[in-house]
Design a protein around this motif. Structure first.
Motif, PDB file in Angstrom:
ATOM      1  N   UNK A  53       0.839  -1.219   0.000  1.00 25.29           N
ATOM      2  CA  UNK A  53       0.000   0.000   0.000  1.00 25.29           C
ATOM      3  C   UNK A  53       0.868   1.261   0.000  1.00 25.29           C
ATOM      4  N   UNK A  54       2.012   1.182   0.697  1.00 25.84           N
ATOM      5  CA  UNK A  54       2.950   2.318   0.714  1.00 25.84           C
ATOM      6  C   UNK A  54       3.441   2.639  -0.689  1.00 25.84           C
ATOM      7  N   UNK A  55       3.820   1.604  -1.421  1.00 28.90           N
ATOM      8  CA  UNK A  55       4.303   1.781  -2.795  1.00 28.90           C
ATOM      9  C   UNK A  55       3.215   2.333  -3.702  1.00 28.90           C
ATOM     10  N   UNK A  56       1.989   1.812  -3.525  1.00 26.83           N
ATOM     11  CA  UNK A  56       0.874   2.277  -4.359  1.00 26.83           C
ATOM     12  C   UNK A  56       0.569   3.748  -4.080  1.00 26.83           C
ATOM     13  N   UNK A  57       0.563   4.087  -2.804  1.00 27.77           N
ATOM     14  CA  UNK A  57       0.293   5.476  -2.398  1.00 27.77           C
ATOM     15  C   UNK A  57       1.353   6.413  -2.956  1.00 27.77           C
ATOM     16  N   UNK A  58       2.632   5.986  -2.869  1.00 32.55           N
ATOM     17  CA  UNK A  58       3.737   6.830  -3.349  1.00 32.55           C
ATOM     18  C   UNK A  58       3.629   7.026  -4.862  1.00 32.55           C
ATOM     19  N   UNK A  59       3.311   5.932  -5.583  1.00 32.20           N
ATOM     20  CA  UNK A  59       3.196   6.036  -7.049  1.00 32.20           C
ATOM     21  C   UNK A  59       2.069   6.987  -7.436  1.00 32.20           C
ATOM     22  N   UNK A  60       0.970   6.894  -6.738  1.00 30.28           N
ATOM     23  CA  UNK A  60      -0.176   7.761  -7.054  1.00 30.28           C
ATOM     24  C   UNK A  60       0.146   9.226  -6.720  1.00 30.28           C
ATOM     25  N   UNK A  61       0.867   9.425  -5.601  1.00 29.44           N
ATOM     26  CA  UNK A  61       1.282  10.773  -5.200  1.00 29.44           C
ATOM     27  C   UNK A  61       2.193  11.385  -6.289  1.00 29.44           C
ATOM     28  N   UNK A  62       3.173  10.572  -6.731  1.00 24.20           N
ATOM     29  CA  UNK A  62       4.108  11.053  -7.757  1.00 24.20           C
ATOM     30  C   UNK A  62       3.383  11.328  -9.074  1.00 24.20           C
ATOM     31  N   UNK A  64       0.061  12.217  -9.446  1.00 27.80           N
ATOM     32  CA  UNK A  64      -0.863  13.357  -9.358  1.00 27.80           C
ATOM     33  C   UNK A  64      -0.131  14.661  -9.022  1.00 27.80           C
ATOM     34  N   UNK A  65       0.755  14.606  -8.017  1.00 30.79           N
ATOM     35  CA  UNK A  65       1.374  15.837  -7.503  1.00 30.79           C
ATOM     36  C   UNK A  65       2.651  16.194  -8.264  1.00 30.79           C
ATOM     37  N   UNK A  66       3.513  15.172  -8.510  1.00 33.99           N
ATOM     38  CA  UNK A  66       4.814  15.479  -9.132  1.00 33.99           C
ATOM     39  C   UNK A  66       4.794  15.359 -10.648  1.00 33.99           C
ATOM     40  N   UNK A  67       3.690  14.917 -11.220  1.00 35.80           N
ATOM     41  CA  UNK A  67       3.553  14.894 -12.680  1.00 35.80           C
ATOM     42  C   UNK A  67       4.174  13.691 -13.377  1.00 35.80           C
ATOM     43  N   UNK A  68       4.515  12.639 -12.625  1.00 32.46           N
ATOM     44  CA  UNK A  68       5.034  11.416 -13.286  1.00 32.46           C
ATOM     45  C   UNK A  68       3.843  10.615 -13.816  1.00 32.46           C
ATOM     46  N   UNK A  69       3.348  11.042 -14.981  1.00 30.25           N
ATOM     47  CA  UNK A  69       2.079  10.499 -15.464  1.00 30.25           C
ATOM     48  C   UNK A  69       2.172   9.016 -15.869  1.00 30.25           C
ATOM     49  N   UNK A  70       3.403   8.540 -16.137  1.00 31.25           N
ATOM     50  CA  UNK A  70       3.550   7.144 -16.560  1.00 31.25           C
ATOM     51  C   UNK A  70       3.418   6.173 -15.368  1.00 31.25           C
ATOM     52  N   UNK A  71       3.485   6.701 -14.144  1.00 33.45           N
ATOM     53  CA  UNK A  71       3.443   5.820 -12.967  1.00 33.45           C
ATOM     54  C   UNK A  71       2.002   5.457 -12.606  1.00 33.45           C
TER      55      UNK A  71
END
Lengths: 287, 249
Positions: A53-62, A64-71
């Motif tokens: 869940x930590x990894x999923x949350x981090x990927x979604x954060x990156x 939405x917030x950091x613009x890594x749209x491929x994640x």
């Protein structure tokens, strides 16, 4: 119960994808579930599943917030599962730490990170919620390809290295004396377990994944004298639970993941009861 | 003179800043039967693991047929202590014995030569009729025989047995000692045991371990020498019938 499931199966691709996901994931589930059951490491699978869940949350954060749209959350899940497997492998094989403490830490900290990332990310995290309890009806064709590739890898490893895996699981010290790279095989199997968990999370979710890994294998163990028999039977049982669970839940409008696990748990319980009755009758007849 | 197989030269082994073994100098020769005795925690199993290459000495050197231990896996047939096994593990007798044929380059199925060797090893320990039985359903003595067969199947030079008679009844213990004596005619045997009544009768030499290792010929082992090793009063009882065994303490 009706035939609506079968009628819709012909009409709707999402249902066909779900059925294919059940078929493919039961192979990984049965093979790796048997391994973790005989090695008695279901708690390791639990720690990996929850820290995902930590990894999923981090990927979604990156995303939405950091613009890594491929994640996507699946990428985060893969990274977190493999990282957790490496940490757990290193601790159990090389460190003199208390293993249960480290597992609890990975289990809880991973989930806590997931919750924090979900909180910090704007918008409603509907996709992450579906990963918590799984939704086999949302499986996409890309996911099917990933599951099929992993199945091929796991089956190849099991067929080519079966005898070594058997020895490493049964008596690692003796395997080491025979020159087998016990640590290497333990790491490989831990990584494959982590990848299997990521697959199964899509079927039954983070919370229920330990049950889907262990219940078919535990039931199969009552009818198996050899590890390969347990693996084959476990694959068949996993397939049966997933397909039956999908059918029952679809017709009754119930959550598929929970239905699959309740079925698996019920059959496991019935198996224990019947086995014990047979044992009791045998003992009584010999007295 | 018989060929030297194993040599330990000025070997120390330290664990958690404590000496487990100190300045061990011993040589073991082909076709001899050496028993290792000593109180609990004296370093018997550590000595065995050093010879097998599972542990590395803190100081000193160990050679097995002139090479570092662990390099020559085919040299040893190892029978570990019985208690380690998961009684629910799904594995049959034949598969356990076949594990003795494993090599780093074993892939896929075992070949027919390996399978024939496993059948022969099972025959040696008189368990051929049980080859398809689940390992979990065997008695303690039968399990030990299976593990001895697993050790024999690779046609080893040296057979190492770590307390093979622990957790078995007297009759089984007696049968196992008869089997070990038969095997000692063919193999070099290293036996770890607490059975001070039997060890002097079946061994050529006895390694008394208590941080140091002192080698005795079987005729040299007396109540006095055992008392020095065990640091307490101990009777050495040579007996014919195991039911007459007198426990030391």
């Amino acid at each position: 119960m009706g035939i609506q499931f079968f009628l819709d199966l012909v009409r709707f691709p999402f249902l066909q994808h779900a059925l294919a996901a059940g078929l493919l994931s039961s192979i990984a589930c049965g093979l790796m579930g048997s391994y973790i059951t005989v090695k008695r490491i279901t708690y390791i699978a639990g720690a990996i599943a929850h820290c995902v869940l930590g990894g999923m949350g981090a990927a979604r954060y990156l995303n939405v917030v950091a613009g890594f749209s491929f994640l996507s959350p699946l990428h985060g899940a893969l990274a977190a599962a493999i990282l957790a497997a490496f940490i757990i492998g290193a601790v159990t094989l090389f460190s003199r730490q208390r293993v249960d403490t480290v597992l609890s830490a990975i289990w809880a900290v991973g989930m806590a990170l997931g919750v924090l990332f979900i909180y910090m990310t704007p918008g409603y995290a509907e996709d992450l919620m579906s990963y918590l309890f799984g939704n086999i009806l949302m499986v996409k064709p890309d996911d099917l390809f990933f599951i099929a590739v992993l199945d091929m890898v796991i089956m190849s490893v099991m067929i080519i290295f079966y005898n070594k895996i058997l020895a490493v699981s049964f008596d690692p010290e003796y395997a080491r004396i025979r020159g087998i790279a016990v640590h290497f095989y333990s790491f490989v199997l831990l990584i494959l377990t982590a990848l299997t968990i990521v697959i199964l999370i899509q079927v039954v979710g983070i919370v229920l994944v330990i049950a889907l890994l262990s219940l078919p294998a535990a039931t199969a163990s009552y009818f198996s004298k050899q590890l390969w028999q347990m693996m084959v039977l476990s694959v068949i049982l996993s397939l049966f639970y997933i397909i039956l669970g999908l059918y029952v839940s679809y017709d009754s409008n119930l959550p598929a993941g929970a239905t699959i696990i309740v079925l698996a748990g019920f059959i496991y319980l019935v198996t224990i009861i019947i086995k014990n009755i047979i044992k009791y009758k045998k003992r009584k007849s010999t007295v | 003179m018989a060929k030297e197989i194993i040599r330990l030269n000025q070997v120390d082994f330290i664990y958690d800043n404590e000496f487990v073994l100190e300045n061990v100098n011993i040589s073991l020769y082909r076709k001899e039967m050496v028993s290792i005795i000593g109180p609990n925690g004296s370093g018997k199993t550590t000595l065995l693991k050093l010879i097998l290459g599972l542990l590395k000495p803190t100081k000193g050197s160990i050679t097995v047929l002139g090479q570092l231990p662990g390099k020559e896996q085919q040299v040893f047939g190892y029978v570990p202590q019985y208690a380690q096994y998961d009684s629910l593990f799904p594995v049959n007798v034949f598969d356990v014995v076949l594990m003795g044929c494993l090599k780093p380059r074993t892939f896929g199925m075992f070949n027919s030569r390996d399978k024939n060797s496993a059948l022969y090893a099972l025959d040696v320990v008189h368990l051929l009729p049980l080859k398809n039985r689940s390992f979990a359903t065997l008695s303690g003595g039968q399990r030990q025989r299976v593990l001895i067969a697993r050790a024999l199947v690779s046609k080893p030079e040296v057979l190492l047995l770590d307390e093979p008679t622990a957790n078995v009844d007297r009759k089984t213990e007696q049968d196992l000692y008869v089997l070990i004596q038969e095997l000692s005619k063919i193999y070099t045997v290293i036996l770890v045991s607490h059975d001070l009544g039997v060890v002097p009768k079946i061994s050529d030499r006895i390694a008394c371990v208590n941080r140091n290792v002192i080698m005795h010929l079987k005729s040299e082992l007396t109540g006095q020498s055992i008392q020095e090793i065990y640091s307490c009063s101990m009777d050495l009882v040579h007996h014919v019938n195991h039911s007459q065994r007198k426990e030391g303490g």
